[in-house]
Design a protein around this motif. Structure first.
Motif, PDB file in Angstrom:
ATOM      1  N   TYR A  76     -43.501   9.216  25.648  1.00 67.70           N
ATOM      2  CA  TYR A  76     -43.634   7.703  25.082  1.00 67.70           C
ATOM      3  C   TYR A  76     -42.538   7.639  24.158  1.00 67.70           C
ATOM      4  O   TYR A  76     -41.835   6.584  24.434  1.00 67.70           O
ATOM      5  N   ALA A  77     -42.344   8.405  23.195  1.00 71.37           N
ATOM      6  CA  ALA A  77     -41.252   8.013  22.231  1.00 71.37           C
ATOM      7  C   ALA A  77     -40.036   7.987  22.832  1.00 71.37           C
ATOM      8  O   ALA A  77     -39.031   7.033  22.684  1.00 71.37           O
ATOM      9  N   SER A 137     -41.861  16.796  14.278  1.00 74.48           N
ATOM     10  CA  SER A 137     -41.041  16.957  15.421  1.00 74.48           C
ATOM     11  C   SER A 137     -40.739  18.452  16.065  1.00 74.48           C
ATOM     12  O   SER A 137     -40.771  19.466  15.032  1.00 74.48           O
ATOM     13  N   ALA A 189     -36.504   5.267  12.951  1.00 72.42           N
ATOM     14  CA  ALA A 189     -36.177   4.155  13.799  1.00 72.42           C
ATOM     15  C   ALA A 189     -35.154   2.982  13.174  1.00 72.42           C
ATOM     16  O   ALA A 189     -34.443   2.610  14.159  1.00 72.42           O
ATOM     17  N   PHE A 192     -36.984  10.533  15.649  1.00 71.07           N
ATOM     18  CA  PHE A 192     -37.612   9.258  16.206  1.00 71.07           C
ATOM     19  C   PHE A 192     -38.981   9.351  15.780  1.00 71.07           C
ATOM     20  O   PHE A 192     -39.822   9.147  16.656  1.00 71.07           O
ATOM     21  N   LYS A 193     -39.361   9.658  14.429  1.00 67.92           N
ATOM     22  CA  LYS A 193     -41.028  10.008  14.321  1.00 67.92           C
ATOM     23  C   LYS A 193     -41.457   9.180  13.140  1.00 67.92           C
ATOM     24  O   LYS A 193     -42.448   8.775  12.956  1.00 67.92           O
ATOM     25  N   GLN A 249     -47.162   3.977  14.527  1.00 64.87           N
ATOM     26  CA  GLN A 249     -45.839   4.655  15.465  1.00 64.87           C
ATOM     27  C   GLN A 249     -45.636   4.000  16.607  1.00 64.87           C
ATOM     28  O   GLN A 249     -44.605   3.718  17.339  1.00 64.87           O
ATOM     29  N   PRO A 292     -40.526   1.668  18.428  1.00 66.71           N
ATOM     30  CA  PRO A 292     -39.521   1.403  19.099  1.00 66.71           C
ATOM     31  C   PRO A 292     -39.045  -0.193  19.221  1.00 66.71           C
ATOM     32  O   PRO A 292     -38.036  -0.721  19.227  1.00 66.71           O
ATOM     33  N   THR A 298     -36.613  13.451  21.025  1.00 62.56           N
ATOM     34  CA  THR A 298     -38.017  13.258  21.141  1.00 62.56           C
ATOM     35  C   THR A 298     -38.878  14.225  21.797  1.00 62.56           C
ATOM     36  O   THR A 298     -39.949  13.820  22.414  1.00 62.56           O
ATOM     37  N   GLU A 309     -39.615   4.829  25.576  1.00 65.62           N
ATOM     38  CA  GLU A 309     -39.851   3.436  24.936  1.00 65.62           C
ATOM     39  C   GLU A 309     -38.595   3.237  23.918  1.00 65.62           C
ATOM     40  O   GLU A 309     -38.049   2.090  23.895  1.00 65.62           O
ATOM     41  N   ALA A 310     -38.307   4.305  23.213  1.00 75.48           N
ATOM     42  CA  ALA A 310     -37.056   3.965  22.437  1.00 75.48           C
ATOM     43  C   ALA A 310     -35.810   3.644  23.189  1.00 75.48           C
ATOM     44  O   ALA A 310     -35.082   2.742  23.006  1.00 75.48           O
TER      45      ALA A 310
END
Length: 453
Positions: free
Chosen positions: A176-177, A119, A140, A134-135, A46, A50, A268, A180-181
């Motif tokens: 983070y998700a 999620s 993605a 976005f998992k 994971q 991103p 996210t 960064e995404a």
């Protein structure tokens, strides 16, 4: 003896790898069978999602095929529905049972429960209809295609309302998700805009919505403030202490009263334990996670083990009473190795060892050549942090094959220009043939035969 591992993520993969090595003689003699049940035939790394969304890494290099890596294990692609540990059986559905609408049962002697997390959503009006997750790798790549399609929509219309909605991107969640995404995709979209004669980077609105007063809490308060400053310097609208209240009719309504017409709402905002935990007879804590001991056994239950996001593991590396290890990849990978060792020791009648690992820090990417890091008490920002982010995750991605492929792609990306092609029609590959054959695409949005978002 059958060892059943539920989940093919970090814990499932690394536990099975450890058991393959530790129980090689028993596996060779046929005394032990290791079965891994996973909804996908691969493990997704994971932290690379991103970069996959931004096109820096090919999607197939973000995943690790379970059958190739776990050659001594039996891989079952399916979903566990219920677990009756008192009878040592699980009920699951597979691709075959879906054809008949039934289920099948699988017995076991030792259970490793590592289904991970899903999620965590809130009852926000319109979120189910218009939100994007976005998992996993599919989400993605779907998000990458979606963002590029919005640039295509904006460049092909003169209607200011359509352009404004297409070029407004709302990300909910400052972990983070989310960070960064957003950072990677904004970097990619800013680069792609040079190839659209009527879309400028200034036309795009990127909005990060976070319900608390800080983002990236894992890297520390100082680095979190730096990240907010860095994002705002890139004209990204960071809204702290703000919540998404509605996205009905593709209008993002925030708790501060702001309203943004948008075709992109990316959710996210956290995770929760996998629902299968509630369908077991094993002990759970108040948050729905599996109650475990420092030895990674399920508390008060024999022949059951747990680790990762789904497990509440006491943190013995600190003096704080009741503290648990954080549900992140750093702990999951290390817990899996201890779990595999302890399970092998248990089968051989040897004493178990406690899991103890002090948190060493975190790294986060903010786009190409940009990042933040707080590792072993040292704080890094910019290019050094970005380089550490890539170096760390390259060292952690499983198998030499994947390491070499990812490194090769990064090297080629430094020599050539980014790819800015949207392949949204891959999500519905039969749509065009159905139209040609006189049928009607049943899975596509009305008036959208190519299957784009």
């Amino acid at each position: 003896m059958r060892i059943l591992i539920v989940g093919g993520g970090y814990v499932g993969l690394y536990t099975a790898l450890r058991l393959q090595r530790k129980l090689k003689p028993e596996l060779g003699r046929g005394e032990v069978e290791i079965v891994v049940v996973s909804p996908d035939p691969y493990m997704t790394y994971q932290p690379f999602l991103p970069e996959a969304a931004a096109g820096s890494i090919s999607p197939r290099h973000v995943v690790v095929p379970l059958r190739r890596v776990l050659a001594d294990c039996r891989i079952v692609v399916g979903e566990v529905q219920t677990i009756d540990h008192s009878k040592r059986t699980v009920t699951l559905t597979t691709l075959a049972t879906e054809e008949t609408g039934g289920t099948e049962q699988l017995s076991y002697d030792e259970l490793v429960l590592a289904p991970g997390s899903v999620s965590r959503t809130l009852p926000v009006p319109g979120l189910a209809e218009h939100g994007i997750g976005f998992k996993n790798v599919e989400e993605a790549i779907g998000l990458r295609n979606h963002v590029l399609e919005q640039l295509d929509i904006a460049s092909s219309t003169r209607d200011p309302a359509i352009r404004d909605a297409a070029l407004t991107f709302v990300f909910v969640g400052g972990g983070y998700a989310g960070v960064e995404a957003l950072a990677e995709l904004e970097d990619m979209a800013r680069y792609a805009s040079r190839y659209y004669h009527n879309v400028r980077r200034e036309d795009m609105k990127w909005i990060l919505v976070e319900a608390t007063g800080r983002i990236l809490p894992e890297v520390g308060e100082e680095m979190g403030r730096y990240t907010v400053t860095e994002l705002r310097r890139r004209n990204i609208d960071v809204r702290l202490d703000t919540r998404l209240e509605s996205c009905v009719d593709r209008i993002a309504v925030l708790s501060d009263g702001s309203r943004f017409p948008t075709r992109t709402v990316v959710w996210t905002a956290g995770v929760k334990p996998h629902p299968v935990l509630a369908a077991t007879d094993l002990p759970l804590n108040a948050r729905g996670r599996l109650r475990c001991t420092p030895y990674l056994t399920v508390d008060g239950v024999d022949h059951a083990w747990g680790a990762g996001d789904a497990a509440a593991v006491p943190d013995v590396s600190t003096d704080e009473p009741g503290k648990e290890t954080a549900p992140n990849a750093q702990h999951a990978v290390r817990q899996a190795k201890t779990l595999g060792d302890n399970l092998a020791r248990s089968l051989r009648g040897q004493p178990l060892q406690q899991y103890s690992h002090a948190y060493v820090g975190s790294v986060a990417s903010l786009g190409l050549h940009k990042g933040v890091a707080h590792v072993y008490g040292r704080k890094l920002k910019g290019w050094p942090a970005w380089f550490m982010h890539r170096t760390y995750h390259l060292s952690r991605v499983p198998t030499f094959n994947r390491k070499a492929r990812v490194l090769a792609e990064w090297t080629l990306a430094g020599l050539f220009k980014r790819e800015i092609v949207s392949l949204g029609s891959l999500e519905h590959p039969r749509a065009e043939f159905e139209l040609a054959a006189g049928g009607k695409p049943s899975q596509n949005p009305p008036g959208n035969p190519k299957g784009s978002s």
